[in-house]
Design a protein around this motif. Structure first.
Motif, PDB file in Angstrom:
ATOM      1  N   GLU A 156      12.283  23.496-108.528  1.00  0.00           N
ATOM      2  CA  GLU A 156      13.609  23.946-108.123  1.00  0.00           C
ATOM      3  C   GLU A 156      13.520  25.234-107.316  1.00  0.00           C
ATOM      4  O   GLU A 156      14.146  25.367-106.257  1.00  0.00           O
ATOM      5  CB  GLU A 156      14.495  24.140-109.351  1.00  0.00           C
ATOM      6  CG  GLU A 156      15.958  24.379-109.035  1.00  0.00           C
ATOM      7  CD  GLU A 156      16.625  23.233-108.301  1.00  0.00           C
ATOM      8  OE1 GLU A 156      17.555  23.506-107.510  1.00  0.00           O
ATOM      9  OE2 GLU A 156      16.217  22.065-108.481  1.00  0.00           O
ATOM     10  N   ASP A 157      12.742  26.188-107.785  1.00  0.00           N
ATOM     11  CA  ASP A 157      12.585  27.451-107.060  1.00  0.00           C
ATOM     12  C   ASP A 157      11.841  27.255-105.745  1.00  0.00           C
ATOM     13  O   ASP A 157      12.061  27.990-104.775  1.00  0.00           O
ATOM     14  CB  ASP A 157      11.841  28.467-107.924  1.00  0.00           C
ATOM     15  CG  ASP A 157      12.688  28.981-109.075  1.00  0.00           C
ATOM     16  OD1 ASP A 157      13.926  28.845-109.011  1.00  0.00           O
ATOM     17  OD2 ASP A 157      12.110  29.504-110.056  1.00  0.00           O
ATOM     18  N   LYS A 159      12.200  25.039-103.545  1.00  0.00           N
ATOM     19  CA  LYS A 159      13.098  24.677-102.445  1.00  0.00           C
ATOM     20  C   LYS A 159      13.524  25.899-101.637  1.00  0.00           C
ATOM     21  O   LYS A 159      13.751  25.817-100.436  1.00  0.00           O
ATOM     22  CB  LYS A 159      14.346  23.983-102.989  1.00  0.00           C
ATOM     23  CG  LYS A 159      14.109  22.683-103.733  1.00  0.00           C
ATOM     24  CD  LYS A 159      15.440  22.162-104.280  1.00  0.00           C
ATOM     25  CE  LYS A 159      15.284  20.940-105.138  1.00  0.00           C
ATOM     26  NZ  LYS A 159      16.596  20.476-105.670  1.00  0.00           N
ATOM     27  N   SER A 213      15.897  19.492-100.275  1.00  0.00           N
ATOM     28  CA  SER A 213      14.516  19.073-100.517  1.00  0.00           C
ATOM     29  C   SER A 213      14.178  17.715 -99.909  1.00  0.00           C
ATOM     30  O   SER A 213      13.026  17.308 -99.908  1.00  0.00           O
ATOM     31  CB  SER A 213      14.246  19.010-102.022  1.00  0.00           C
ATOM     32  OG  SER A 213      15.154  18.116-102.658  1.00  0.00           O
ATOM     33  N   GLY A 242      10.406  20.072-102.857  1.00  0.00           N
ATOM     34  CA  GLY A 242      10.249  21.063-103.913  1.00  0.00           C
ATOM     35  C   GLY A 242       9.133  20.689-104.863  1.00  0.00           C
ATOM     36  O   GLY A 242       8.318  21.535-105.277  1.00  0.00           O
ATOM     37  N   GLN A 243       9.046  19.410-105.199  1.00  0.00           N
ATOM     38  CA  GLN A 243       7.978  18.935-106.088  1.00  0.00           C
ATOM     39  C   GLN A 243       6.612  19.015-105.416  1.00  0.00           C
ATOM     40  O   GLN A 243       5.611  19.323-106.068  1.00  0.00           O
ATOM     41  CB  GLN A 243       8.283  17.498-106.519  1.00  0.00           C
ATOM     42  CG  GLN A 243       9.479  17.378-107.441  1.00  0.00           C
ATOM     43  CD  GLN A 243       9.910  15.937-107.644  1.00  0.00           C
ATOM     44  OE1 GLN A 243      10.235  15.226-106.680  1.00  0.00           O
ATOM     45  NE2 GLN A 243       9.905  15.480-108.888  1.00  0.00           N
TER      46      GLN A 243
END
Length: 336
Positions: A156-157, A159, A213, A242-243
């Motif tokens: 999440e961060d 992104k 993302s 993001g992943q």
């Protein structure tokens, strides 16, 4: 905003390009290169954005006609080029082509390889190779460019660290891949220089097609001027950017200007294997996939890999039909 690098020296000269890709203006008074801008993004980005607005309004001093053929890849060389396989449908198909089983973990943990980043090809430059007997394939993909990302950043961060988006042709030599992977140490000779779109854009340029993302627009590819693929880039993307960033940073920091690729954009299209454009489907973003479908259907492939003289074209258009990133257009030639 839209940024590009004119061919100049090893790292290009940074220019700002207008929204419809017709005009540009030098940005060397803000940053000499795109890498320099990324190294000092918080200070440079507002100035580049102001110049972009002036250019679109016809107020920029010294503007000139934008020519994609005069561009290097936005980052002519980069400190990091890591390419993932976010579209697991593609991974499954090409592994089947090699008679290789696909572990279940591939659906939960992304594949990633570290590519050569010291010698990217310009978006309108030829693809030079010593032989066209190595199973030369194009791969149409999306790529993002990050700022500095600390180790162990979560998805999440991650992104928040995406600064630019662009397209890439990640050339693969399919005939060399099995031998390299059999050694258990990954790609090297089978992955020659990649080429990126003439223009890299900030995510805000993508409007509602960008969700932070994923990019949800068709990725268009042509082989010898014939439509080859138009898969939806936001569909069947198992791992978002993001992943992918989180995967890269599990055990390392990555620096500003790092490029991370999505892997070949691939849609299941209801059949689980995809359908060619000629047959009413959205086609493919590489030759290996259609060869796999032909093998499943006919017992053997009928589409050949690229030969000297063959041309590939890759682009993406917005909902109004306007090219977003410019066009990657390359011809396979024998290395002199």
């Amino acid at each position: 905003m839209k940024l590009a690098s004119q061919k100049k020296g090893r790292d290009g000269a940074l220019i700002v390009v207008n929204k419809d890709l017709t005009k540009a203006v030098a940005a060397n008074h803000i940053a000499p290169t795109l890498q320099a801008a990324l190294d000092n993004w918080d200070a440079c980005a507002p100035k580049l954005e102001a110049l972009y607005k002036d250019l679109n309004a016809g107020k920029a001093t010294g503007s000139f006609a934008f020519k994609e053929a005069e561009c290097a890849s936005p980052l002519p060389r980069a400190y990091q080029w890591a390419d993932g396989s976010a579209y697991v449908n593609h991974v499954e198909l090409v592994r089947k082509a090699r008679n290789a089983e696909m572990p279940e973990t591939f659906w939960t943990d992304p594949l990633m390889y570290q590519g050569g980043s010291d010698d990217f090809i310009g978006p309108r430059d030829d693809i030079p190779l010593p032989s066209d007997e190595w199973g030369v394939d194009f791969e149409a993909e999306i790529a993002i460019v990050t700022d500095d990302v600390p180790m162990s950043t979560n998805a999440e961060d991650a992104k928040k660290h995406i600064r630019l988006v662009m397209l890439v042709n990640d050339v693969s030599l399919r005939g060399l891949i099995p031998g390299e992977l059999a050694k258990g140490f990954g790609f090297f000779q089978s992955k020659p220089a990649s080429a990126f779109s003439p223009v890299a854009v900030t995510p805000d340029e993508l409007g509602d097609a960008w969700d932070g993302s994923k990019l949800s627009l068709p990725l268009l590819s042509y082989l010898n001027d014939k439509a080859f693929g138009k898969p939806e880039a936001g569909t069947d993307m198992t791992f978002h950017f993001g992943q992918l960033i989180a995967h890269v940073t599990k055990s390392r920091n990555i620096g500003a200007g790092a490029i991370i690729g999505s892997g070949t954009v691939s849609n299941k299209q209801g059949t689980g294997h995809g359908t060619a454009i000629d047959e009413g489907g959205v086609g493919y973003s590489c030759i290996a996939e259609i060869r796999m479908i032909e093998t499943i259907r006919d017992g053997k492939p009928s589409t050949s890999f690229m030969k000297f003289g063959d041309k590939v074209k890759i682009e993406m258009r917005d909902k109004a039909g306007q090219s977003i990133f410019g066009t990657i257009e390359q011809t396979l030639v024998k290395n002199a």
